[in-house]
Scaffold this active site. Structure first.
Site, mmCIF file in Angstrom:
data_model
loop_
_atom_site.group_PDB
_atom_site.id
_atom_site.type_symbol
_atom_site.label_atom_id
_atom_site.label_comp_id
_atom_site.label_asym_id
_atom_site.label_seq_id
_atom_site.Cartn_x
_atom_site.Cartn_y
_atom_site.Cartn_z
ATOM 1 N N LYS A 14 -0.047 -1.216 43.091
ATOM 2 C CA LYS A 14 -1.375 -1.086 42.478
ATOM 3 C C LYS A 14 -1.370 0.074 41.458
ATOM 4 C CE LYS A 14 -3.376 -1.116 46.704
ATOM 5 N NZ LYS A 14 -2.422 -1.740 47.631
ATOM 6 N N THR A 15 -0.804 1.206 41.868
ATOM 7 C CA THR A 15 -0.745 2.347 40.938
ATOM 8 C C THR A 15 0.176 2.011 39.771
ATOM 9 O OG1 THR A 15 -0.846 3.722 42.922
ATOM 10 C CG2 THR A 15 -0.429 4.853 40.843
ATOM 11 N N ASP A 42 -7.533 5.778 43.831
ATOM 12 C CA ASP A 42 -6.864 5.111 44.941
ATOM 13 C C ASP A 42 -7.746 5.209 46.197
ATOM 14 O OD1 ASP A 42 -4.844 3.724 46.101
ATOM 15 O OD2 ASP A 42 -3.444 5.392 46.249
ATOM 16 N N THR A 68 -6.814 -0.852 50.024
ATOM 17 C CA THR A 68 -6.165 -1.746 50.981
ATOM 18 C C THR A 68 -7.237 -2.534 51.730
ATOM 19 O OG1 THR A 68 -6.166 0.107 52.509
ATOM 20 C CG2 THR A 68 -4.093 -0.340 51.364
ATOM 21 N N ARG A 88 7.928 -0.971 47.442
ATOM 22 C CA ARG A 88 8.096 0.441 47.834
ATOM 23 C C ARG A 88 9.125 0.556 48.957
ATOM 24 N NH1 ARG A 88 2.799 3.101 49.502
ATOM 25 N NH2 ARG A 88 2.479 3.383 47.281
#
Ligand code: ADE
Length: 371
Positions: A99-100, A144, A193, A252
């Site tokens: 997302k980032t 975030d 999330t 990740r």
């Protein structure tokens, strides 16, 4: 000219008035989550500088999320042609899916700066006001964990998102006055999330809402190969696939595993990661063939051994595993649900027959009843 100077002075004065007024509200703002604000260290705070060094900067090097990329390319081009900032965007989905990263790609494609923060850092009204007032025209503000924004911060955001203004109150009770202060046009990118925990007024102010999906093994193998190239790690195609298979659909995790496997390849093998090196190293790291780690397996075993396979509430599971509820909900569960090993029911979590089989056990429906 005079006009701009006047507005400048007004903004400066208001900012400081409001700062003074706002400090009263600070007492009412939500306390920090003292219990465990970091969730699972590896999942949220995991080596940000490493992550930043391998983050793709454009759509071509960003692997996966094909549908989202195509939509974004059109949206970005339209915004550029109109000469206007992008609509506010909301990305949701499990942690580690980029997302980032995609927000960074958007900023660099638009040729604007991105300011990255997270909702727990915007605890006091002055935090969010400070950031909004310091933005330059067209810039992106990335928040975030936006579902954790408190009510006061949310209400400051509404006019900022809608009209690019801040509603500021000066003075006390009867003499109180509300001033509308303009701020530069900006784009808010929110990431969460838990889209379901966003209030509807906030959710409704995003022009585009998009879910990020788990990655396929093929996509993750490409991520692994790309990262290996940047880090000058030697890896075969099969080695990349073996790491990808155990990465829980999450780049990740793939990027973290490649570093760990590379350590093994250098110390125990000839430095090259092939399928055997990857599999043997991941076995030693206790990452199984589906990418489950010791916590995931402990969670499934707990439900089977202590609660006959469930249903059991998430609080009970978290307490028994000495984990934070958020770690269970945000980090462990999404992949276990996606893999079909766990089921969510109104009465709690249940292990599915596939979950039993993955642990080498027979599901209750498959067990022979002797009585
Ligand atoms: N690293 C992390 N996420 C990535 C992605 N989607 N594409 C390429 N590299 C990545």
């Amino acid at each position: 000219m005079l006009h701009y100077v006047t507005i400048g002075v007004l903004i400066f004065t208001c900012y400081h008035c409001v700062m003074a007024i706002i400090s009263d509200d600070d007492k009412n703002s939500k306390p920090r989550n003292i219990k465990n604000p970091n969730i699972k260290a590896e999942s949220i705070e995991y080596d940000k500088s490493f992550e930043n060094s391998i983050r793709p900067k454009d759509f071509d090097s960003y692997i996966g999320q094909g549908e989202l990329k195509e939509t974004l390319k059109i949206t970005l081009e339209a915004a550029k042609k109109r000469g206007k900032p992008l609509d506010h965007l909301l990305f949701y989905g499990p942690p580690g899916l980029g997302k980032t990263t995609i927000a960074g790609v958007i900023a660099s494609q638009m040729g604007v700066e991105i300011r990255i923060t997270s909702a727990p850092a915007l605890e006091r009204p002055r935090d969010i006001i400070g950031i909004l007032m310091s933005l330059k025209g067209g810039e992106i503000l990335f928040i975030d964990e936006i579902h954790r924004l408190n009510k006061v911060a949310e209400e400051i955001l509404y006019p900022a998102m809608e009209d690019f203004t801040l509603d500021m109150t000066t003075g006390k009770s009867q003499t109180a006055k509300t001033l509308r202060v303009p701020i530069p046009k900006f784009t808010l990118i929110g990431a969460t999330t838990k889209a379901g925990e966003l209030s509807s007024p906030l959710r409704d102010r995003f022009g585009m809402i998009h879910r990020l999906e788990f990655y396929t093994v093929e996509e993750l193998a490409k991520v692994v190969t790309r990262t290996a190239k940047i880090l000058e790690i030697r890896i075969t195609e099969e080695g990349a696939k073996a790491i990808a298979r155990r990465s829980r659909g999450t780049p990740r995790i793939a990027n973290r595993l490649i570093k760990r496997v590379s350590d093994f390849a250098i110390v125990k093998y000839d430095g090259i990661i092939d399928e055997r090196v990857a599999n043997e190293s991941l076995d030693i790291l206790k990452i199984d063939t589906f990418g489950l780690d010791t916590t995931d397996r402990a969670l499934l075993n707990l439900i089977i051994d202590k609660y006959d396979g469930g249903p059991v509430g998430v609080e009970t599971i978290a307490a028994a595993l000495s984990e934070d509820v958020r770690t269970i909900e945000d980090v462990c569960e999404p992949y276990l649900l996606q893999a079909g090993f766990l089921q969510r029911t109104p009465r709690g979590r249940k292990v599915s027959p596939e979950g039993y089989r993955h642990l080498g056990l027979k599901a209750p429906s498959e067990q022979i009843n002797l009585f």
